[in-house]
Structure formats: C-alpha cells, structure tokens
Design an enzyme around this catalytic site. Sequence first.
Site, PDB file in Angstrom:
ATOM      1  N   LYS A 130      -9.132 -30.915  44.514  1.00  0.00           N
ATOM      2  CA  LYS A 130      -9.400 -32.039  45.201  1.00  0.00           C
ATOM      3  C   LYS A 130      -8.419 -33.195  45.311  1.00  0.00           C
ATOM      4  O   LYS A 130      -8.411 -33.751  46.789  1.00  0.00           O
ATOM      5  CB  LYS A 130     -10.935 -32.551  44.871  1.00  0.00           C
ATOM      6  CG  LYS A 130     -10.767 -33.180  43.699  1.00  0.00           C
ATOM      7  CD  LYS A 130     -10.961 -34.699  43.809  1.00  0.00           C
ATOM      8  CE  LYS A 130     -10.978 -35.644  42.559  1.00  0.00           C
ATOM      9  NZ  LYS A 130     -10.260 -35.483  41.255  1.00  0.00           N
ATOM     10  N   GLY A 162     -15.330 -34.718  39.272  1.00  0.00           N
ATOM     11  CA  GLY A 162     -16.539 -34.186  38.912  1.00  0.00           C
ATOM     12  C   GLY A 162     -17.299 -34.866  37.526  1.00  0.00           C
ATOM     13  O   GLY A 162     -18.386 -34.870  37.632  1.00  0.00           O
ATOM     14  N   ASN A 163     -16.396 -35.560  36.748  1.00  0.00           N
ATOM     15  CA  ASN A 163     -17.079 -36.144  35.682  1.00  0.00           C
ATOM     16  C   ASN A 163     -17.761 -37.295  36.007  1.00  0.00           C
ATOM     17  O   ASN A 163     -18.309 -38.024  35.046  1.00  0.00           O
ATOM     18  CB  ASN A 163     -16.026 -36.367  34.666  1.00  0.00           C
ATOM     19  CG  ASN A 163     -14.728 -37.295  35.178  1.00  0.00           C
ATOM     20  OD1 ASN A 163     -14.726 -37.595  36.140  1.00  0.00           O
ATOM     21  ND2 ASN A 163     -13.792 -37.474  34.359  1.00  0.00           N
ATOM     22  N   LYS A 165      -6.673 -23.096  37.696  1.00  0.00           N
ATOM     23  CA  LYS A 165      -7.884 -24.054  37.759  1.00  0.00           C
ATOM     24  C   LYS A 165      -8.863 -24.075  36.686  1.00  0.00           C
ATOM     25  O   LYS A 165      -9.582 -23.266  36.852  1.00  0.00           O
ATOM     26  CB  LYS A 165      -8.381 -24.196  39.109  1.00  0.00           C
ATOM     27  CG  LYS A 165      -9.528 -25.338  39.428  1.00  0.00           C
ATOM     28  CD  LYS A 165      -8.766 -26.579  39.294  1.00  0.00           C
ATOM     29  CE  LYS A 165     -10.042 -27.723  39.608  1.00  0.00           C
ATOM     30  NZ  LYS A 165      -9.460 -28.876  39.679  1.00  0.00           N
ATOM     31  N   LYS A 167      -2.689 -34.744  39.877  1.00  0.00           N
ATOM     32  CA  LYS A 167      -2.983 -36.145  40.575  1.00  0.00           C
ATOM     33  C   LYS A 167      -1.789 -36.821  40.996  1.00  0.00           C
ATOM     34  O   LYS A 167      -1.699 -37.585  41.876  1.00  0.00           O
ATOM     35  CB  LYS A 167      -3.700 -36.978  39.314  1.00  0.00           C
ATOM     36  CG  LYS A 167      -5.220 -36.287  39.134  1.00  0.00           C
ATOM     37  CD  LYS A 167      -5.760 -37.304  37.826  1.00  0.00           C
ATOM     38  CE  LYS A 167      -7.129 -36.250  37.477  1.00  0.00           C
ATOM     39  NZ  LYS A 167      -7.932 -35.752  38.651  1.00  0.00           N
TER      40      LYS A 167
END
Length: 305
Positions: free
Chosen positions: A209, A9-10, A127, A268
């Site tokens: 995500k 999102g960054n 989250k 990740k």
Amino acid sequence: MRIVLAIGGNALLQSGDDGSVESQSSRAYESLSNVLPLILSREKLLLTHGNGPQVGNALLRAEAGIPQTPHRPLDYLVSDTQGGIGYLLERTLRNLIKKHRGAREVMTMLAQVRVSSTDSSFDNPSKPIGPWFDPSEKENLESKGWFLTQTDKGVRRLVPSPKPKEVVELEIIRSLFENRMLCITAGGGGTPVVQKSNEWRAVEGVIDKDLVSSILATELNATHLIIATDVENVWIGRNKEPLDIVNSETLRKHYDNGEFPPGSMGPKVEAALNFVKSDRQTAVITSLSNVMQALEGKSGTIVNF
C-alpha cells in the site's frame, strides 16, 4: 498542503487484539483521533490503508470454508477487505467530524491497480499477511503449500506482491481530492489487475500500500506523503540509530546498502524515495501519534529532496 496519508493495517488490528469488528472500530477511533486537526482542516487529504492482518484472516476463513463454500481468490479477498476496512474508517471519520463540528465529506472507493503479469513476485511470494504462527507449526503449514517467513514473533505466511504500475480509477480520485472530499481508497494497496486483449483481468496478490500511495501522491501533485507505521522513526545500523531529517540522496545510500528489511521498512523507504523528487515534496515516516508533530518538523523521519 496536499497530503496523502497511508496508515497501516495495525491502525485497526494489533497483536493481541481479538480481531472483532468492535475492537477494530475502537482501534480506528483511537488511531484517527491522533490526526484530528488534519481531518478537520481544509487541507486536501487522501487516505490509504493497509490490510495485511485482515486479508490474511480472510484467507484463513475462506480456506476453512471449503468445500461448504466456493473458493475465493486472493484478489476478491483484497477487494472484500478494502470495502470492510473502508467502511469502518469512513464511519469513524464521520463520527469524529460530526462530534467536533467539522464539515468535511468522506467516502470510500475501491481501487484497482495495474500490475505486470510477468512480475517476479508471482514466483517468489514476499508479502507477509495474516497472523503469526508458532515455529513448531512450520512443517505442517508448508505441507499446505504455503510460503513462509520466520520473524521474531513467529512464522508468517507470504503471498505474491507485484509492483504497482498505475491506479485504474485515478481520475475519479483526482476529482474527489481537488474538491476536498476525504477519499479512502487503495486499501491494502488496491486490487491487482492486468490488462490483456483490452480487458481487465484479476490476478492473485497483495500490493504494497505504501508503493501505491507513492504513485497516488505523485499523480495528485501532493506536497506530503505521510507513511504512518508502528515506530516513530526509520532506524539504521545495529544500534538502531533513528533518522530525523534526511535528504533523499542520503536515504538512498542507506537503502542501497540494505539497511531496510524488504518485508517491513524497505517498501516504506522505497515509497518515500519514489515520491521525493523536488524541493516541493516531503515524505514523512512515523507513528500515527506523531504525525501532527512531524508535519511541524518536530518528530519522525522527514525526507526532503
């Protein structure tokens, strides 16, 4: 190559940005220009994206509007940001492709992702979303019923993040992917849903995500899962030793030893490990500006079998 590219999102909203649509559009152009050769290529490419900053802001707006506007559940806001961010990314990609005389078609598609209704995250939110608050505001925020986490940047809100099981629209996504359509999908991890009595029902949460991207990469028989973040490498140890080329067995040991924080790098690395199951699969974790070099094996953390 068959590539699933997951951007954070960054890529659109960074600390210090005003959060306007205009600034996010500029960030999108800047971010996606880093992978222009990939966008213009004939490689099969799927794009997913995060929404942590944006969905947190959307939740703040929705709560501030009560009672003048009706309550909007978190799953609705995830879908809202899927569409809004997807629109910005698609528009930016179309402009880049046209400017450089490319021929790739682009489309945005919302995705629903099945989760378990008994996922432990519904009782233990994990989250982080939205902006960082000053630690002095912690007591006031907790009085609203918020779950919070303390970071170096301040206090941040936590929401449930159930583990993804499957992407409902997978076969449509597969068709687009095989026909070299650049599909933007599963934004913010997709909208969480559960199946009860042969019906899809909404649940409130924000799915990671990267974990959804790993599922998509596996189901699409991708050769590469690229997880673009805000650092060049995965680090280990107190001295932040960067990992360059690493096999999945070694990375698993680091993961099991608790090297990677659950709210940031942990998912990740977990996504990379979930994907790399053979010598035909490679995961890359690096910054967007280093993706093209990483595909040549010259930068980033590269995870092989």
